[in-house]
Design a protein around this motif. Structure first.
Motif, PDB file in Angstrom:
ATOM      1  N   LEU A  79       0.832  -1.208   0.000  1.00  0.00           N
ATOM      2  CA  LEU A  79       0.000   0.000   0.000  1.00  0.00           C
ATOM      3  C   LEU A  79       0.864   1.256   0.000  1.00  0.00           C
ATOM      4  N   GLY A  80       2.066   1.172   0.549  1.00  0.00           N
ATOM      5  CA  GLY A  80       2.970   2.314   0.556  1.00  0.00           C
ATOM      6  C   GLY A  80       3.348   2.776  -0.839  1.00  0.00           C
ATOM      7  N   VAL A  81       3.262   1.888  -1.800  1.00  0.00           N
ATOM      8  CA  VAL A  81       3.552   2.224  -3.195  1.00  0.00           C
ATOM      9  C   VAL A  81       2.254   2.375  -3.996  1.00  0.00           C
ATOM     10  N   LEU A  82       1.294   1.488  -3.748  1.00  0.00           N
ATOM     11  CA  LEU A  82       0.073   1.475  -4.556  1.00  0.00           C
ATOM     12  C   LEU A  82      -0.831   2.680  -4.307  1.00  0.00           C
ATOM     13  N   LEU A  83      -0.915   3.159  -3.091  1.00  0.00           N
ATOM     14  CA  LEU A  83      -1.769   4.320  -2.818  1.00  0.00           C
ATOM     15  C   LEU A  83      -1.279   5.572  -3.554  1.00  0.00           C
ATOM     16  N   PRO A  84       0.026   5.924  -3.480  1.00  0.00           N
ATOM     17  CA  PRO A  84       0.474   7.073  -4.276  1.00  0.00           C
ATOM     18  C   PRO A  84       0.389   6.821  -5.783  1.00  0.00           C
ATOM     19  N   MET A  85       0.578   5.582  -6.187  1.00  0.00           N
ATOM     20  CA  MET A  85       0.491   5.248  -7.609  1.00  0.00           C
ATOM     21  C   MET A  85      -0.935   5.456  -8.120  1.00  0.00           C
ATOM     22  N   ALA A  86      -1.923   5.070  -7.324  1.00  0.00           N
ATOM     23  CA  ALA A  86      -3.315   5.262  -7.714  1.00  0.00           C
ATOM     24  C   ALA A  86      -3.681   6.742  -7.697  1.00  0.00           C
ATOM     25  N   GLY A  88      -1.527   9.182  -8.519  1.00  0.00           N
ATOM     26  CA  GLY A  88      -0.932   9.656  -9.759  1.00  0.00           C
ATOM     27  C   GLY A  88      -0.334  11.044  -9.719  1.00  0.00           C
ATOM     28  N   ARG A  89       0.034  11.554  -8.572  1.00  0.00           N
ATOM     29  CA  ARG A  89       0.626  12.896  -8.497  1.00  0.00           C
ATOM     30  C   ARG A  89       2.136  12.805  -8.597  1.00  0.00           C
ATOM     31  N   LEU A  90       2.701  13.646  -9.469  1.00  0.00           N
ATOM     32  CA  LEU A  90       4.159  13.685  -9.595  1.00  0.00           C
ATOM     33  C   LEU A  90       4.770  14.795  -8.759  1.00  0.00           C
ATOM     34  N   HIS A  91       4.085  15.912  -8.687  1.00  0.00           N
ATOM     35  CA  HIS A  91       4.612  17.076  -7.979  1.00  0.00           C
ATOM     36  C   HIS A  91       3.833  17.258  -6.681  1.00  0.00           C
ATOM     37  N   VAL A  92       4.371  16.681  -5.623  1.00  0.00           N
ATOM     38  CA  VAL A  92       3.738  16.746  -4.316  1.00  0.00           C
ATOM     39  C   VAL A  92       4.839  16.729  -3.259  1.00  0.00           C
ATOM     40  N   SER A  93       4.553  17.323  -2.127  1.00  0.00           N
ATOM     41  CA  SER A  93       5.516  17.338  -1.031  1.00  0.00           C
ATOM     42  C   SER A  93       5.768  15.911  -0.556  1.00  0.00           C
ATOM     43  N   PRO A  94       7.026  15.506  -0.436  1.00  0.00           N
ATOM     44  CA  PRO A  94       7.316  14.145   0.029  1.00  0.00           C
ATOM     45  C   PRO A  94       6.755  13.864   1.426  1.00  0.00           C
ATOM     46  N   LEU A  95       6.806  14.848   2.298  1.00  0.00           N
ATOM     47  CA  LEU A  95       6.296  14.665   3.655  1.00  0.00           C
ATOM     48  C   LEU A  95       4.772  14.519   3.655  1.00  0.00           C
ATOM     49  N   ALA A  96       4.089  15.335   2.854  1.00  0.00           N
ATOM     50  CA  ALA A  96       2.626  15.234   2.773  1.00  0.00           C
ATOM     51  C   ALA A  96       2.213  13.897   2.173  1.00  0.00           C
ATOM     52  N   SER A  97       2.939  13.443   1.165  1.00  0.00           N
ATOM     53  CA  SER A  97       2.642  12.159   0.544  1.00  0.00           C
ATOM     54  C   SER A  97       2.830  11.022   1.542  1.00  0.00           C
ATOM     55  N   LEU A  98       3.924  11.068   2.300  1.00  0.00           N
ATOM     56  CA  LEU A  98       4.180  10.047   3.314  1.00  0.00           C
ATOM     57  C   LEU A  98       3.092  10.069   4.381  1.00  0.00           C
ATOM     58  N   ALA A  99       2.711  11.250   4.833  1.00  0.00           N
ATOM     59  CA  ALA A  99       1.686  11.360   5.874  1.00  0.00           C
ATOM     60  C   ALA A  99       0.345  10.812   5.394  1.00  0.00           C
ATOM     61  N   ARG A 100      -0.053  11.163   4.164  1.00  0.00           N
ATOM     62  CA  ARG A 100      -1.323  10.652   3.616  1.00  0.00           C
ATOM     63  C   ARG A 100      -1.293   9.136   3.467  1.00  0.00           C
ATOM     64  N   THR A 101      -0.202   8.626   2.956  1.00  0.00           N
ATOM     65  CA  THR A 101      -0.095   7.185   2.722  1.00  0.00           C
ATOM     66  C   THR A 101      -0.082   6.412   4.038  1.00  0.00           C
ATOM     67  N   VAL A 102       0.671   6.882   5.010  1.00  0.00           N
ATOM     68  CA  VAL A 102       0.737   6.203   6.304  1.00  0.00           C
ATOM     69  C   VAL A 102      -0.618   6.274   7.013  1.00  0.00           C
ATOM     70  N   ALA A 103      -1.279   7.417   6.932  1.00  0.00           N
ATOM     71  CA  ALA A 103      -2.601   7.542   7.559  1.00  0.00           C
ATOM     72  C   ALA A 103      -3.600   6.580   6.913  1.00  0.00           C
TER      73      ALA A 103
END
Length: 183
Positions: A79-86, A88-103
């Protein structure tokens, strides 16, 4: 929804579709593994104390502890890879992406553990939520930033290749010397 240029539009859609399909397939697999009834002669009590089952696994020692903890880490790690893949954002804050995915991974793990309370033979375990969350975070940190970097470079390279070429400069622009004011 993020706008993609003409060079990255179809690739972004393909990545989102593939990510969505793989995400649904993985969640169906996880549901089959974790929510099917088990025919067991006895059931251990629910673990509501953080790190209790991890300590018990470590007390076993050796390969059994590694297998048990590794299984907890690996179950929802994709899910750590599939959620961001679904997403589909390329330009996003790495910290925000990690927080959303972990949540999201934590909430999915919590949902699974809550559903297990009604399944015969399955017992909820708080450590399963902790291990799943750590697995999601590790997978995200190991794969997503590097993959996004490569995809951004690829899209930028294609965008630059599609731009018309500039004509070479004609030389220096002539300058006019300053003229003083006469008395």
């Amino acid at each position: 929804m993020q706008r993609q240029g003409s060079t990255g539009g179809s690739a972004a859609i393909n990545i989102r579709v593939a990510g969505g399909l793989l995400l649904v397939a993985h969640l169906a697999f996880v549901a089959w593994i974790t929510l099917r009834p088990l025919d067991v002669p006895w059931v251990r009590p629910a673990n509501l104390h953080p790190f209790a089952s991890i300590r018990a696994d470590l007390a076993l020692g050796g390969p059994e502890a590694v297998r048990s903890i590794g299984k907890g880490l690996a179950l929802l790690a994709p899910l750590g890879v599939l959620l961001p893949m679904a997403g589909g954002r390329l330009h996003v804050s790495p910290l925000a992406s990690l927080a959303r995915t972990v949540a999201a991974g934590t909430l999915i793990s919590l949902g699974i553990e809550l559903l297990q309370t009604g399944v015969p033979g399955q017992v909820p375990d708080i450590d399963a939520i902790l291990l799943s969350t750590v697995g999601v975070a590790l997978a995200h940190l190991l794969v997503v930033p590097a993959a996004r970097y490569r995809l951004r470079r690829r899209v930028e390279h294609r965008r630059r290749a599609a731009l018309p070429r500039e004509e070479p400069a004609q030389g220096r622009t002539p300058t006019i010397p300053r003229v003083g004011i006469a008395p």
